[in-house]
Motif scaffolding. Structure first.
Motif, mmCIF file in Angstrom:
data_model
loop_
_atom_site.group_PDB
_atom_site.id
_atom_site.type_symbol
_atom_site.label_atom_id
_atom_site.label_comp_id
_atom_site.label_asym_id
_atom_site.label_seq_id
_atom_site.Cartn_x
_atom_site.Cartn_y
_atom_site.Cartn_z
ATOM 1 N N LYS A 73 -12.467 4.576 -5.051
ATOM 2 C CA LYS A 73 -13.781 5.034 -4.593
ATOM 3 C C LYS A 73 -13.904 4.851 -3.087
ATOM 4 C CE LYS A 73 -16.096 3.677 -8.922
ATOM 5 N NZ LYS A 73 -17.178 2.838 -9.509
ATOM 6 N N ALA A 74 -14.632 5.787 -2.476
ATOM 7 C CA ALA A 74 -14.946 5.687 -1.043
ATOM 8 C C ALA A 74 -15.972 6.762 -0.711
ATOM 9 C CB ALA A 74 -13.706 5.863 -0.187
ATOM 10 N N ASP A 75 -16.957 6.405 0.101
ATOM 11 C CA ASP A 75 -17.985 7.358 0.552
ATOM 12 C C ASP A 75 -18.640 8.110 -0.610
ATOM 13 O OD1 ASP A 75 -17.341 6.559 3.080
ATOM 14 O OD2 ASP A 75 -16.293 8.404 3.640
ATOM 15 N N ASN A 76 -18.954 7.397 -1.686
ATOM 16 C CA ASN A 76 -19.619 7.965 -2.866
ATOM 17 C C ASN A 76 -18.769 9.011 -3.589
ATOM 18 O OD1 ASN A 76 -22.017 6.432 -2.444
ATOM 19 N ND2 ASN A 76 -22.682 7.929 -0.888
ATOM 20 N N HIS A 77 -17.475 8.965 -3.384
ATOM 21 C CA HIS A 77 -16.555 9.836 -4.100
ATOM 22 C C HIS A 77 -15.565 8.959 -4.869
ATOM 23 C CE1 HIS A 77 -17.988 12.408 -0.772
ATOM 24 N NE2 HIS A 77 -17.868 13.393 -1.651
ATOM 25 N N SER A 78 -15.062 9.480 -5.971
ATOM 26 C CA SER A 78 -14.094 8.707 -6.761
ATOM 27 C C SER A 78 -13.045 9.641 -7.359
ATOM 28 C CB SER A 78 -14.797 7.931 -7.882
ATOM 29 O OG SER A 78 -15.411 8.831 -8.797
ATOM 30 N N MET A 79 -11.891 9.065 -7.697
ATOM 31 C CA MET A 79 -10.815 9.841 -8.325
ATOM 32 C C MET A 79 -9.832 8.889 -8.982
ATOM 33 S SD MET A 79 -8.403 10.938 -5.068
ATOM 34 C CE MET A 79 -7.201 11.704 -6.164
ATOM 35 N N SER A 80 -9.020 9.426 -9.892
ATOM 36 C CA SER A 80 -8.000 8.635 -10.564
ATOM 37 C C SER A 80 -6.736 8.607 -9.700
ATOM 38 C CB SER A 80 -7.682 9.238 -11.935
ATOM 39 O OG SER A 80 -6.654 8.521 -12.580
ATOM 40 N N VAL A 81 -6.147 7.423 -9.570
ATOM 41 C CA VAL A 81 -4.954 7.258 -8.725
ATOM 42 C C VAL A 81 -3.925 6.403 -9.459
ATOM 43 C CG1 VAL A 81 -6.257 7.457 -6.574
ATOM 44 C CG2 VAL A 81 -5.898 5.198 -7.596
ATOM 45 N N GLN A 82 -2.701 6.402 -8.917
ATOM 46 C CA GLN A 82 -1.667 5.482 -9.373
ATOM 47 C C GLN A 82 -1.439 4.454 -8.260
ATOM 48 O OE1 GLN A 82 -0.243 9.034 -9.053
ATOM 49 N NE2 GLN A 82 -1.696 9.391 -10.699
ATOM 50 N N ILE A 83 -1.091 3.245 -8.659
ATOM 51 C CA ILE A 83 -0.885 2.176 -7.684
ATOM 52 C C ILE A 83 0.558 1.713 -7.743
ATOM 53 C CG2 ILE A 83 -1.691 -0.075 -6.870
ATOM 54 C CD1 ILE A 83 -4.227 0.323 -8.449
ATOM 55 N N CYS A 84 1.124 1.480 -6.571
ATOM 56 C CA CYS A 84 2.493 0.982 -6.470
ATOM 57 C C CYS A 84 2.495 -0.251 -5.584
ATOM 58 C CB CYS A 84 3.421 2.047 -5.897
ATOM 59 S SG CYS A 84 5.097 1.458 -5.583
ATOM 60 N N GLY A 85 2.921 -1.390 -6.162
ATOM 61 C CA GLY A 85 3.102 -2.595 -5.372
ATOM 62 C C GLY A 85 4.546 -2.683 -4.919
ATOM 63 N N GLU A 86 4.768 -2.795 -3.624
ATOM 64 C CA GLU A 86 6.132 -2.709 -3.095
ATOM 65 C C GLU A 86 6.333 -3.656 -1.923
ATOM 66 O OE1 GLU A 86 5.559 1.099 -0.142
ATOM 67 O OE2 GLU A 86 5.394 1.425 -2.306
ATOM 68 N N LYS A 87 7.599 -3.930 -1.656
ATOM 69 C CA LYS A 87 7.976 -4.730 -0.500
ATOM 70 C C LYS A 87 8.408 -3.804 0.635
ATOM 71 C CE LYS A 87 9.218 -8.872 -3.095
ATOM 72 N NZ LYS A 87 10.217 -9.949 -3.308
ATOM 73 N N GLY A 88 8.620 -4.387 1.815
ATOM 74 C CA GLY A 88 8.935 -3.578 2.980
ATOM 75 C C GLY A 88 10.199 -2.770 2.853
ATOM 76 N N ASP A 89 11.216 -3.297 2.149
ATOM 77 C CA ASP A 89 12.482 -2.577 2.060
ATOM 78 C C ASP A 89 12.433 -1.387 1.089
ATOM 79 O OD1 ASP A 89 12.236 -4.137 -0.177
ATOM 80 O OD2 ASP A 89 14.183 -5.121 -0.007
ATOM 81 N N TYR A 90 11.338 -1.240 0.342
ATOM 82 C CA TYR A 90 11.216 -0.079 -0.541
ATOM 83 C C TYR A 90 11.135 1.217 0.266
ATOM 84 C CZ TYR A 90 9.403 3.132 -4.073
ATOM 85 O OH TYR A 90 9.222 4.205 -4.914
ATOM 86 N N ASN A 91 10.664 1.132 1.509
ATOM 87 C CA ASN A 91 10.567 2.315 2.362
ATOM 88 C C ASN A 91 11.932 2.928 2.652
ATOM 89 O OD1 ASN A 91 7.716 2.047 2.663
ATOM 90 N ND2 ASN A 91 8.051 0.425 4.157
ATOM 91 N N GLN A 92 13.006 2.131 2.509
ATOM 92 C CA GLN A 92 14.351 2.665 2.718
ATOM 93 C C GLN A 92 14.869 3.386 1.472
ATOM 94 O OE1 GLN A 92 17.090 -0.140 4.757
ATOM 95 N NE2 GLN A 92 15.338 -1.526 4.858
#
Length: 418
Positions: free
Chosen positions: A115-134
């Protein structure tokens, strides 16, 4: 001698325009063959570049492993047992499998509400460490990536997908920068530090990249009470090793650690991105071979047409060639006359086909820039030069047989033909 050399181009023009219909049909065959060859090659390059953009940032030597229920009883355990990959397993894999370059854990959550600014939507969440960007680079559009400092300090920061910006922050527009603003995910507020530029196409592990919220691993671990469980183990192999071999070693190590049967094929789900990239490369190689076969086949058919028209031309000009021989033209002069006509006809038609194909490809490339910026449909300069050289060779080959026939014409035979 002068009669042959000084008026060569005028003679070529007169010969080619004497029978316009026949010349046009032959030239059109060459034009269409090279046009289709260049157009198909450029189209293949464009599709490859578009697909490459979707895959850009994703490690081609990567693999992913997910725990699943067992299908075989083993050492007192019944089948159907569920188990988890843990953070201890990650450390063990790093220490025991030297072929691995990167081994990083991720945790996931699907169906969360942002949610943000009175808007909402369904999302997926990913918890990751810095090396996942590679492993899977988010292609940052604004701001920065999740880093190791965020994980160490348990920061409540996030990187969001492009569609989340459109849905939750419509006031700033599609290309606006929301960095520094806050977003609420499952009643927890996070500061936006980056926006991912990845599109919905290509490879995406764990959900749509445009609706993904990336959190520091430790933050998500704490907020969702994940403990030491790892949802997806992400790996990359060193350049000299194959991911299939690396995954096999990791699989055997995890099965020994968690007392799982070595023959259990269900207990561990494996995704080998290296195999996917290899399959795509083989697909485009096959397409390129098919394109060359079609284009060359059409060109050869056109060259045969040129050879036929030159044979007819030589037959029609038998008397003229005999007279030229009688007044001093050498066999090399006759050879040059016939070969020049063949080469000129082939080059003019072929270069016209190349030019028109390049024009069409440029128009197509310009029209695709909005939907797929950076797509390249145009052929390389080297390919254009190679096509021109190939046309010259075909022109020489096509005119060789008629030219040799013209060289054998004798003045006496020419007069008898008349």
């Amino acid at each position: 001698m002068k009669i042959i050399d000084l008026d060569l181009w005028e003679e070529i023009f007169d010969s080619l325009t004497k029978n316009k219909t026949r010349t046009f049909l032959t030239a059109f065959g060459i034009f269409w063959g090279i046009f289709m060859l260049i157009l198909l090659m450029g189209g293949g390059n464009g599709l490859k570049s578009m697909l490459g953009q979707n895959f850009a940032g994703f490690a081609s030597n990567s693999g992913f492993m997910i725990s699943n229920v067992t299908s075989e009883p083993y050492k007192g355990f019944r089948k159907g047992r569920y188990w988890n990959i843990t953070l201890k397993d990650v450390d063990k894999v790093k220490n025991c499998v030297p072929e691995i370059d990167i081994c990083t854990p991720t945790i996931r959550n699907w169906g969360s509400i942002a949610k943000a600014d009175n808007h909402s939507m369904s999302v997926q969440i990913c918890g990751e460490k810095g090396d996942y960007n590679q492993v899977d680079n988010p292609k940052i559009k604004f701001g920065r990536e999740i880093n190791d400092i965020d994980c160490i300090q348990h920061r409540k920061v996030c990187v969001i997908g492009s569609r989340i910006v459109e849905e939750l922050f419509p006031s700033i527009g599609k290309n606006g920068n929301p960095c520094g603003r806050h977003i609420q995910v499952d009643s927890v507020s996070y500061t936006i530090v980056g926006v991912s530029g990845k599109s919905s196409g290509g490879i995406s592990i764990g959900g749509n990249a445009t609706t993904m919220v990336h959190l520091p691993y430790s933050t998500m671990q704490q907020m969702y009470n994940k403990g030491d469980a790892v949802d997806i183990l992400c790996l990359t192999a060193k350049s000299q090793y194959k991911m299939s071999d690396v995954q096999y070693k990791v699989e055997q190590l995890l099965k020994r650690t968690h007392l799982i049967s070595p023959d259990d094929t269900q207990a561990l789900v494996k995704v080998n991105a290296e195999a996917v990239f290899s399959m795509v490369d083989n697909l485009f190689k096959g397409v390129s071979i098919l394109v060359w076969m079609i284009g060359l086949g059409t060109l050869i058919a056109g060259a045969i047409g040129v050879s036929n028209i030159m044979i007819v031309t030589v037959k029609e000009r038998t008397t003229e060639i005999g007279i030229r021989r009688a007044i001093g033209a050498t066999p090399s002069n006759i050879l040059m006359m016939v070969m020049s006509e063949s080469i000129v006809l082939t080059l003019v038609a072929g270069m016209s086909g190349i030019s028109f194909a390049v024009f069409i490809l440029q128009a197509l490339e310009n029209s695709m820039q909005e939907d797929s910026p950076g797509s390249v449909f145009q052929i390389t300069f080297g390919l254009a030069i190679g096509a021109a050289l190939m046309l010259s060779i075909l022109g020489i080959i096509a005119g060789l047989a008629p030219a040799l026939r013209a060289m054998k014409i004798k003045p006496v035979d020419a007069m008898r033909e008349e």
